[in-house]
Design an enzyme around this catalytic site. Structure first.
Site, PDB file in Angstrom:
ATOM      1  N   ALA A   1       0.865  -1.177   0.000  1.00 14.04           N
ATOM      2  CA  ALA A   1       0.000   0.000   0.000  1.00 14.04           C
ATOM      3  C   ALA A   1       0.903   1.228   0.000  1.00 14.04           C
ATOM      4  CB  ALA A   1      -0.885  -0.016   1.238  1.00 14.04           C
TER       5      ALA A   1
ATOM      6  N   GLY B   1       0.681  -5.026   0.965  1.00 11.78           N
ATOM      7  CA  GLY B   1      -0.522  -5.080   0.132  1.00 11.78           C
ATOM      8  C   GLY B   1      -0.264  -5.743  -1.214  1.00 11.78           C
TER       9      GLY B   1
ATOM     10  N   GLU C   1      -0.551  -9.363  -0.548  1.00 11.33           N
ATOM     11  CA  GLU C   1      -1.983  -9.624  -0.328  1.00 11.33           C
ATOM     12  C   GLU C   1      -2.732  -9.676  -1.658  1.00 11.33           C
ATOM     13  OE1 GLU C   1      -1.984  -6.338   2.612  1.00 11.33           O
ATOM     14  OE2 GLU C   1      -3.035  -7.742   3.916  1.00 11.33           O
TER      15      GLU C   1
ATOM     16  N   GLU D   1       4.450  -5.085   7.285  1.00 11.97           N
ATOM     17  CA  GLU D   1       3.665  -4.042   7.959  1.00 11.97           C
ATOM     18  C   GLU D   1       4.123  -3.784   9.384  1.00 11.97           C
ATOM     19  OE1 GLU D   1       2.418  -6.458   6.075  1.00 11.97           O
ATOM     20  OE2 GLU D   1       0.872  -5.636   4.740  1.00 11.97           O
TER      21      GLU D   1
HETATM   22  N1  CO8 Z   1       4.531   3.110  -0.747  1.00 12.21           N
HETATM   23  C1  CO8 Z   1       4.900   4.262  -1.305  1.00 12.21           C
HETATM   24  N2  CO8 Z   1       6.031   4.413  -1.996  1.00 12.21           N
HETATM   25  C2  CO8 Z   1       6.835   3.339  -2.138  1.00 12.21           C
HETATM   26  C3  CO8 Z   1       6.506   2.088  -1.575  1.00 12.21           C
HETATM   27  C4  CO8 Z   1       5.286   1.992  -0.861  1.00 12.21           C
HETATM   28  N3  CO8 Z   1       4.867   0.842  -0.326  1.00 12.21           N
HETATM   29  N4  CO8 Z   1       7.500   1.230  -1.868  1.00 12.21           N
HETATM   30  C5  CO8 Z   1       8.390   1.897  -2.587  1.00 12.21           C
HETATM   31  N5  CO8 Z   1       8.010   3.173  -2.757  1.00 12.21           N
HETATM   32  C6  CO8 Z   1       8.692   4.251  -3.473  1.00 12.21           C
HETATM   33  C7  CO8 Z   1       9.870   4.791  -2.698  1.00 12.21           C
HETATM   34  O1  CO8 Z   1       9.430   5.737  -1.746  1.00 12.21           O
HETATM   35  C8  CO8 Z   1      10.683   5.407  -3.798  1.00 12.21           C
HETATM   36  O2  CO8 Z   1      10.067   6.616  -4.192  1.00 12.21           O
HETATM   37  P1  CO8 Z   1      10.985   7.949  -4.410  1.00 12.21           P
HETATM   38  O3  CO8 Z   1      11.932   7.564  -5.506  1.00 12.21           O
HETATM   39  O4  CO8 Z   1       9.991   8.988  -4.809  1.00 12.21           O
HETATM   40  O5  CO8 Z   1      11.683   8.197  -3.108  1.00 12.21           O
HETATM   41  C9  CO8 Z   1      10.467   4.435  -4.955  1.00 12.21           C
HETATM   42  O6  CO8 Z   1       9.255   3.729  -4.650  1.00 12.21           O
HETATM   43  C10 CO8 Z   1      11.573   3.404  -5.100  1.00 12.21           C
HETATM   44  O7  CO8 Z   1      11.726   2.748  -3.866  1.00 12.21           O
HETATM   45  P2  CO8 Z   1      13.142   2.620  -3.101  1.00 12.21           P
HETATM   46  O8  CO8 Z   1      14.022   3.773  -3.440  1.00 12.21           O
HETATM   47  O9  CO8 Z   1      12.846   2.385  -1.654  1.00 12.21           O
HETATM   48  O10 CO8 Z   1      13.730   1.301  -3.795  1.00 12.21           O
HETATM   49  P3  CO8 Z   1      14.758   0.285  -3.146  1.00 12.21           P
HETATM   50  O11 CO8 Z   1      15.201  -0.602  -4.271  1.00 12.21           O
HETATM   51  O12 CO8 Z   1      15.817   0.990  -2.389  1.00 12.21           O
HETATM   52  O13 CO8 Z   1      13.915  -0.583  -2.096  1.00 12.21           O
HETATM   53  C11 CO8 Z   1      11.971  -1.821  -1.334  1.00 12.21           C
HETATM   54  C12 CO8 Z   1      12.853  -1.417  -2.535  1.00 12.21           C
HETATM   55  C13 CO8 Z   1      12.761  -2.759  -0.409  1.00 12.21           C
HETATM   56  C14 CO8 Z   1      10.777  -2.563  -1.882  1.00 12.21           C
HETATM   57  C15 CO8 Z   1      11.551  -0.550  -0.556  1.00 12.21           C
HETATM   58  O14 CO8 Z   1      11.002   0.380  -1.477  1.00 12.21           O
HETATM   59  C16 CO8 Z   1      10.511  -0.808   0.498  1.00 12.21           C
HETATM   60  O15 CO8 Z   1      10.849  -1.333   1.555  1.00 12.21           O
HETATM   61  N6  CO8 Z   1       9.252  -0.419   0.204  1.00 12.21           N
HETATM   62  C17 CO8 Z   1       8.180  -0.526   1.181  1.00 12.21           C
HETATM   63  C18 CO8 Z   1       7.740  -1.959   1.347  1.00 12.21           C
HETATM   64  C19 CO8 Z   1       6.656  -2.037   2.397  1.00 12.21           C
HETATM   65  O16 CO8 Z   1       6.877  -1.791   3.568  1.00 12.21           O
HETATM   66  N7  CO8 Z   1       5.454  -2.409   1.956  1.00 12.21           N
HETATM   67  C20 CO8 Z   1       4.315  -2.558   2.858  1.00 12.21           C
HETATM   68  C21 CO8 Z   1       3.538  -1.295   2.916  1.00 12.21           C
HETATM   69  S1  CO8 Z   1       2.243  -1.374   4.120  1.00 12.21           S
HETATM   70  C22 CO8 Z   1       1.030  -2.265   3.374  1.00 12.21           C
HETATM   71  O17 CO8 Z   1       1.160  -2.672   2.254  1.00 12.21           O
HETATM   72  C23 CO8 Z   1      -0.213  -2.491   4.160  1.00 12.21           C
HETATM   73  C24 CO8 Z   1      -1.342  -3.044   3.293  1.00 12.21           C
HETATM   74  C25 CO8 Z   1      -2.674  -2.935   3.967  1.00 12.21           C
HETATM   75  C26 CO8 Z   1      -3.047  -1.520   4.245  1.00 12.21           C
HETATM   76  C27 CO8 Z   1      -4.363  -1.347   4.861  1.00 12.21           C
HETATM   77  C28 CO8 Z   1      -4.282  -0.169   5.769  1.00 12.21           C
HETATM   78  C29 CO8 Z   1      -5.448   0.412   6.253  1.00 12.21           C
END
Ligand code: CO8
Length: 260
Positions: A66, A111, A114, A134
């Site tokens: 998400a 997400g 999921e 999460e």
């Molecule tokens: N949300 C928003 N932006 C994201 C996300 C995300 N989940 N993942 C990556 N991005 C963005 C980064 O912010 C970055 O943007 P920018 O260039 O503008 O700074 C761009 O994508 C590239 O990402 P990275 O620079 O971080 O790339 P890396 O290769 O260094 O890392 C990873 C890749 C390991 C995948 C890293 O991006 C990461 O850890 N992402 C988040 C993963 C995560 O925690 N996902 C779970 C999110 S919570 C969730 O999904 C809950 C679902 C249910 C929600 C219901 C709630 C009510």
């Protein structure tokens, strides 16, 4: 229909829906959830579509979760609504009545995992990574992850992945039953195409009956599940496709299913 965050493409009876936010690793914001709900609703209603392939743009991610930036400012009420919209989308996909294949080139996190688990088959590149991170954000999965991971991989794996938030590779995901097939990255499209094409010529009523019996039956007592199966079995006898399939076997030829 033109979407802001999705691409759609038809090839024969296979519709491919691509989450198209590669600069954000295809993270699911509210707009994207709403568009996916529309796109799957359309795929369900269109008789020409027999199979849906769901993927993410680029080779780095299926969906990295998400949208954390959007969630950061949510109130509990907004979070509830976001979670419910996401859960409803996952149910729409799971209960589409047509096979949905997830094509997973890279990260399927939070997400994204999921979303993949709501699909019926999951084909992953060996570069893909899975996880429910999460807990690292002070959250729990909110789009059905605790429930679908539990059902797919069992309580041990669901607790392990959700409590540790760790990433696992495609081989472990395969061993857990979360992924149906793992291939080299350059073989991903070929593998997805082979499965989608095979499903696209299968008898649609039989496919729908299998989805109903397995998905519905998994949620109830065996007697009720067996009833789903009997009803689905009987319904097939009302189709031309069942006559065609059995006749083709007897006549030693390939069946031509028409979806009738
Ligand atoms: N949300 C928003 N932006 C994201 C996300 C995300 N989940 N993942 C990556 N991005 C963005 C980064 O912010 C970055 O943007 P920018 O260039 O503008 O700074 C761009 O994508 C590239 O990402 P990275 O620079 O971080 O790339 P890396 O290769 O260094 O890392 C990873 C890749 C390991 C995948 C890293 O991006 C990461 O850890 N992402 C988040 C993963 C995560 O925690 N996902 C779970 C999110 S919570 C969730 O999904 C809950 C679902 C249910 C929600 C219901 C709630 C009510």
């Amino acid at each position: 229909m033109a979407y802001r965050n999705l691409l759609t493409h038809d090839e024969g009876a296979v519709r491919t829906i691509t989450v198209n936010r590669p600069d954000k690793l295809n993270a699911l914001n509210l707009d994207t959830l709403n568009e996916l709900t529309l796109a799957f609703g359309q795929a369900a209603q269109d008789d020409a579509v027999r199979v849906v392939v769901l993927t993410g743009a680029g080779d780095k991610a299926f969906v990295a979760g998400a949208d954390i930036a959007e969630m950061n400012a949510y109130t509990p009420t907004q979070a509830l609504s976001f979670s419910r919209i996401g859960q409803a989308l996952m149910l729409t996909i799971e209960r589409l009545g047509k096979p949905v294949v997830a094509r997973i080139p890279g990260y399927a996190l939070g997400g994204g995992m999921e979303l993949a688990m709501a699909c019926h088959l999951r084909i992953a590149s060996n570069k893909a990574k899975f996880g429910q991170p999460e807990i690292n954000l002070g959250l729990i999965p909110g789009f059905g992850g605790t429930q679908r991971l539990l059902r797919l991989a069992g309580r041990g794996a669901a607790l392990e992945l959700c409590l540790t938030g760790k990433q696992i590779d495609a081989a472990r995901a395969h061993a857990l039953g979360v992924v149906t097939e793992v291939v080299e990255p350059e073989q991903l499209d070929t593998a997805v195409k082979a499965v989608a094409e095979a499903l696209s010529v299968a008898a649609p009523r039989a496919a729908a009956g299998i989805l109903d019996a397995v998905l519905g039956g998994g949620e109830c007592a065996i007697e009720q599940g067996l009833d789903y199966e009997s009803q689905g079995f009987a319904l097939c006898f009302a189709t031309e496709d069942m006559r065609e399939g059995t006749s083709a076997f007897l006549e030693r030829r390939k069946p031509q299913f028409k979806g009738r």
